[in-house]
Design a protein around this motif. Sequence first.
Motif, mmCIF file in Angstrom:
data_model
loop_
_atom_site.group_PDB
_atom_site.id
_atom_site.type_symbol
_atom_site.label_atom_id
_atom_site.label_comp_id
_atom_site.label_asym_id
_atom_site.label_seq_id
_atom_site.Cartn_x
_atom_site.Cartn_y
_atom_site.Cartn_z
ATOM 1 N N LYS A 228 36.933 -13.712 30.329
ATOM 2 C CA LYS A 228 37.215 -15.067 29.396
ATOM 3 C C LYS A 228 36.239 -14.465 28.234
ATOM 4 C CE LYS A 228 40.104 -18.596 31.617
ATOM 5 N NZ LYS A 228 41.105 -17.898 30.007
ATOM 6 N N ALA A 229 34.556 -13.803 28.823
ATOM 7 C CA ALA A 229 33.661 -13.370 28.442
ATOM 8 C C ALA A 229 33.551 -12.541 27.195
ATOM 9 C CB ALA A 229 32.490 -13.683 28.769
ATOM 10 N N LEU A 230 34.128 -11.938 27.144
ATOM 11 C CA LEU A 230 34.792 -10.589 26.600
ATOM 12 C C LEU A 230 35.557 -10.641 25.055
ATOM 13 C CD1 LEU A 230 35.742 -8.152 28.986
ATOM 14 C CD2 LEU A 230 33.766 -8.036 27.621
ATOM 15 N N GLU A 231 36.200 -12.184 25.494
ATOM 16 C CA GLU A 231 37.153 -12.118 24.128
ATOM 17 C C GLU A 231 36.443 -13.769 23.494
ATOM 18 O OE1 GLU A 231 38.797 -9.988 22.827
ATOM 19 O OE2 GLU A 231 38.536 -9.117 25.208
ATOM 20 N N ALA A 232 35.324 -14.300 23.944
ATOM 21 C CA ALA A 232 34.432 -15.531 23.278
ATOM 22 C C ALA A 232 33.482 -15.401 22.178
ATOM 23 C CB ALA A 232 34.927 -16.648 24.785
ATOM 24 N N ASP A 233 34.224 -15.405 21.315
ATOM 25 C CA ASP A 233 33.616 -15.217 20.384
ATOM 26 C C ASP A 233 31.420 -16.641 19.955
ATOM 27 O OD1 ASP A 233 34.592 -13.172 19.095
ATOM 28 O OD2 ASP A 233 35.572 -14.056 17.929
ATOM 29 N N LYS A 292 33.795 -24.757 30.361
ATOM 30 C CA LYS A 292 34.792 -25.169 30.328
ATOM 31 C C LYS A 292 35.289 -25.456 28.775
ATOM 32 C CE LYS A 292 35.667 -28.059 34.333
ATOM 33 N NZ LYS A 292 35.493 -29.686 34.653
ATOM 34 N N ASN A 293 34.476 -25.651 27.583
ATOM 35 C CA ASN A 293 34.198 -25.747 26.290
ATOM 36 C C ASN A 293 34.533 -24.246 25.525
ATOM 37 O OD1 ASN A 293 34.781 -28.272 26.527
ATOM 38 N ND2 ASN A 293 31.985 -28.626 26.227
ATOM 39 N N LEU A 294 33.564 -23.142 25.529
ATOM 40 C CA LEU A 294 33.604 -22.211 25.214
ATOM 41 C C LEU A 294 34.550 -20.946 25.236
ATOM 42 C CD1 LEU A 294 29.645 -22.400 23.748
ATOM 43 C CD2 LEU A 294 31.727 -23.429 23.040
ATOM 44 N N LEU A 295 34.478 -21.730 26.925
ATOM 45 C CA LEU A 295 35.074 -20.036 27.437
ATOM 46 C C LEU A 295 36.796 -20.586 27.686
ATOM 47 C CD1 LEU A 295 32.745 -18.674 30.181
ATOM 48 C CD2 LEU A 295 33.525 -17.257 27.913
ATOM 49 N N ASN A 296 36.950 -21.880 27.960
ATOM 50 C CA ASN A 296 38.159 -22.016 28.496
ATOM 51 C C ASN A 296 38.374 -22.048 29.790
ATOM 52 O OD1 ASN A 296 40.732 -23.844 28.233
ATOM 53 N ND2 ASN A 296 41.554 -21.769 27.282
ATOM 54 N N TRP A 297 37.420 -21.973 30.531
ATOM 55 C CA TRP A 297 36.805 -21.722 31.490
ATOM 56 C C TRP A 297 37.043 -23.044 32.733
ATOM 57 C CZ3 TRP A 297 33.398 -22.220 35.532
ATOM 58 C CH2 TRP A 297 33.461 -21.375 36.316
ATOM 59 N N GLU A 298 37.979 -22.784 33.773
ATOM 60 C CA GLU A 298 37.594 -23.747 34.800
ATOM 61 C C GLU A 298 38.206 -23.374 36.066
ATOM 62 O OE1 GLU A 298 38.346 -28.424 35.785
ATOM 63 O OE2 GLU A 298 39.701 -27.740 34.236
ATOM 64 N N PRO A 299 36.981 -23.330 37.371
ATOM 65 C CA PRO A 299 37.197 -22.421 38.845
ATOM 66 C C PRO A 299 38.895 -23.126 39.145
ATOM 67 C CG PRO A 299 35.202 -23.956 38.601
ATOM 68 C CD PRO A 299 36.195 -24.104 37.554
ATOM 69 N N LYS A 300 39.211 -22.421 40.200
ATOM 70 C CA LYS A 300 40.877 -22.634 40.603
ATOM 71 C C LYS A 300 40.254 -23.243 42.280
ATOM 72 C CE LYS A 300 43.867 -19.580 37.943
ATOM 73 N NZ LYS A 300 44.407 -18.169 38.423
ATOM 74 N N HIS A 301 39.413 -22.866 42.591
ATOM 75 C CA HIS A 301 38.924 -23.355 43.809
ATOM 76 C C HIS A 301 37.582 -23.899 43.495
ATOM 77 C CE1 HIS A 301 40.723 -19.717 44.271
ATOM 78 N NE2 HIS A 301 40.227 -19.679 45.386
ATOM 79 N N GLN A 302 38.540 -25.756 43.292
ATOM 80 C CA GLN A 302 37.254 -26.915 43.390
ATOM 81 C C GLN A 302 37.533 -27.959 44.516
ATOM 82 O OE1 GLN A 302 36.972 -28.516 39.029
ATOM 83 N NE2 GLN A 302 39.095 -26.482 38.850
ATOM 84 N N ALA A 303 36.292 -28.350 44.152
ATOM 85 C CA ALA A 303 35.780 -29.536 45.935
ATOM 86 C C ALA A 303 35.962 -28.745 46.249
ATOM 87 C CB ALA A 303 36.962 -30.647 45.232
ATOM 88 N N LEU A 304 35.530 -29.660 48.110
ATOM 89 C CA LEU A 304 36.018 -29.100 49.237
ATOM 90 C C LEU A 304 37.287 -28.559 50.162
ATOM 91 C CD1 LEU A 304 34.274 -29.511 52.221
ATOM 92 C CD2 LEU A 304 35.284 -31.596 52.467
ATOM 93 N N THR A 305 38.306 -28.768 48.406
ATOM 94 C CA THR A 305 39.545 -28.229 49.245
ATOM 95 C C THR A 305 39.850 -26.810 48.413
ATOM 96 O OG1 THR A 305 40.650 -29.572 47.485
ATOM 97 C CG2 THR A 305 40.942 -29.955 49.176
ATOM 98 N N GLY A 306 39.356 -26.507 47.106
ATOM 99 C CA GLY A 306 38.600 -25.517 46.606
ATOM 100 C C GLY A 306 37.893 -24.281 47.459
ATOM 101 N N LEU A 307 36.361 -25.352 47.704
ATOM 102 C CA LEU A 307 35.875 -24.557 48.879
ATOM 103 C C LEU A 307 36.620 -23.987 50.448
ATOM 104 C CD1 LEU A 307 33.358 -23.349 49.729
ATOM 105 C CD2 LEU A 307 32.924 -25.764 50.367
ATOM 106 N N ARG A 308 37.255 -24.536 51.123
ATOM 107 C CA ARG A 308 37.765 -24.325 52.386
ATOM 108 C C ARG A 308 38.853 -22.734 51.709
ATOM 109 N NH1 ARG A 308 38.847 -30.723 54.364
ATOM 110 N NH2 ARG A 308 37.121 -31.162 55.285
ATOM 111 N N ALA A 309 40.120 -23.317 50.503
ATOM 112 C CA ALA A 309 41.174 -22.511 50.532
ATOM 113 C C ALA A 309 39.706 -20.901 50.182
ATOM 114 C CB ALA A 309 41.330 -22.715 49.405
ATOM 115 N N GLY A 310 38.872 -20.660 49.124
ATOM 116 C CA GLY A 310 37.743 -19.716 49.591
ATOM 117 C C GLY A 310 37.707 -18.975 50.811
ATOM 118 N N LEU A 311 37.106 -19.579 51.814
ATOM 119 C CA LEU A 311 36.424 -19.584 52.545
ATOM 120 C C LEU A 311 37.506 -19.179 52.889
ATOM 121 C CD1 LEU A 311 34.315 -22.445 53.620
ATOM 122 C CD2 LEU A 311 33.818 -20.317 52.999
ATOM 123 N N GLN A 312 38.847 -19.699 53.535
ATOM 124 C CA GLN A 312 39.990 -19.202 54.029
ATOM 125 C C GLN A 312 40.307 -17.788 54.073
ATOM 126 O OE1 GLN A 312 41.286 -20.705 57.138
ATOM 127 N NE2 GLN A 312 41.783 -18.646 57.613
#
Length: 334
Positions: A228-233, A292-312
């Motif tokens: 996303k950073a590639l296209e964010a002026d 969030k504001n400049l890249l329009n980015w938010e991690p899909k793996h968030q909080a404890l549930t997201g961490l667990r999904a990534g760990l799995q």
Amino acid sequence: MNEKKILVTGADGFIGSHLVECLVKKGYAVKAFVLYNSFNSWGWLDTLDKTLLKEVEIFQGDVRDPFGVKKAMTGCNKVLHLAALIGIPYSYHSPQNYVETNIQGTLNIVQAAKELNLEKVIHTSTSEVYGTAQYVPIDEKHPLQPQSPYSASKIAADQMALSYYYAFQLPVSIIRPFNTFGPRQSARAVIPTIITQIANGNKAIDLGSLTPTRDFTYVDDTAEAFAKALEADAIIGKTINLGTNFEISISDLVKEIASLMKADIQVTCDEQRLRPNKSEVERLLSNNAMAKNLLNWEPKHQALTGLRAGLQKTIEWFLHKDNQAMYKAGIYNI
């Protein structure tokens, strides 16, 4: 997008290889800068799908060499600079290597980009530059604290890159990931260290300090932010944190991994894994509002549930016999 070629330095590494995958799938033409070696190894790129890898131009070189850097950058429009010497313990006894790779290497990148009039330079920082949090969540205005030679070299590299924005109007941006994790990560990092020891059948897991907290980001989320950073002026001249706004102690992290792996373990403190007292970074927790504001980015793996999904997903990758064979679980890797 294929009309523009993107150079990715450090493409043979953990995050770099995931980023190359991400960019190719998005339709970018990618030139992958990998560290030259006599084994003709392309690092983790060697493990990618061969059909995908055929789309990538490989350049073997060394970021410490300004001539090779400029040659690699010729014909490219933008550069994602990830190449760096990582690992804090190794920096205690070999600091000059960090100066040459991280600082001189970054100077070579921005100087070549200036001479070749590149459209954008995205330089990779690290949350380690903040040191132990003075306040949380840590935003981009947080003071920088060089608590290891590694973090000192990254602070200097960041400032070198930014100096070219102020002095020469080079379109530079700093992306500052907090602790990225996932498949292909080096066993010097804490999550692979825990997983590989458990996978090796160890009942006693050797670790360093258990009290520090970290903000862990799954590698696919990190790669997406770089894309996303590639296209964010709006990010030119700015530094942007990448994190999840969630922290977990190493002690609790061990419990989460052990639970997911259904392992009954004990943790043993290995003295050689402890940092010097004033060098340990006790707390890292990101504020990712700017991302969030400049890249329009938010991690899909968030909080404890997201961490667990990534760990799995990470555990499943490490448990594959071919992947497991590439790690030396019984040896402490600084």
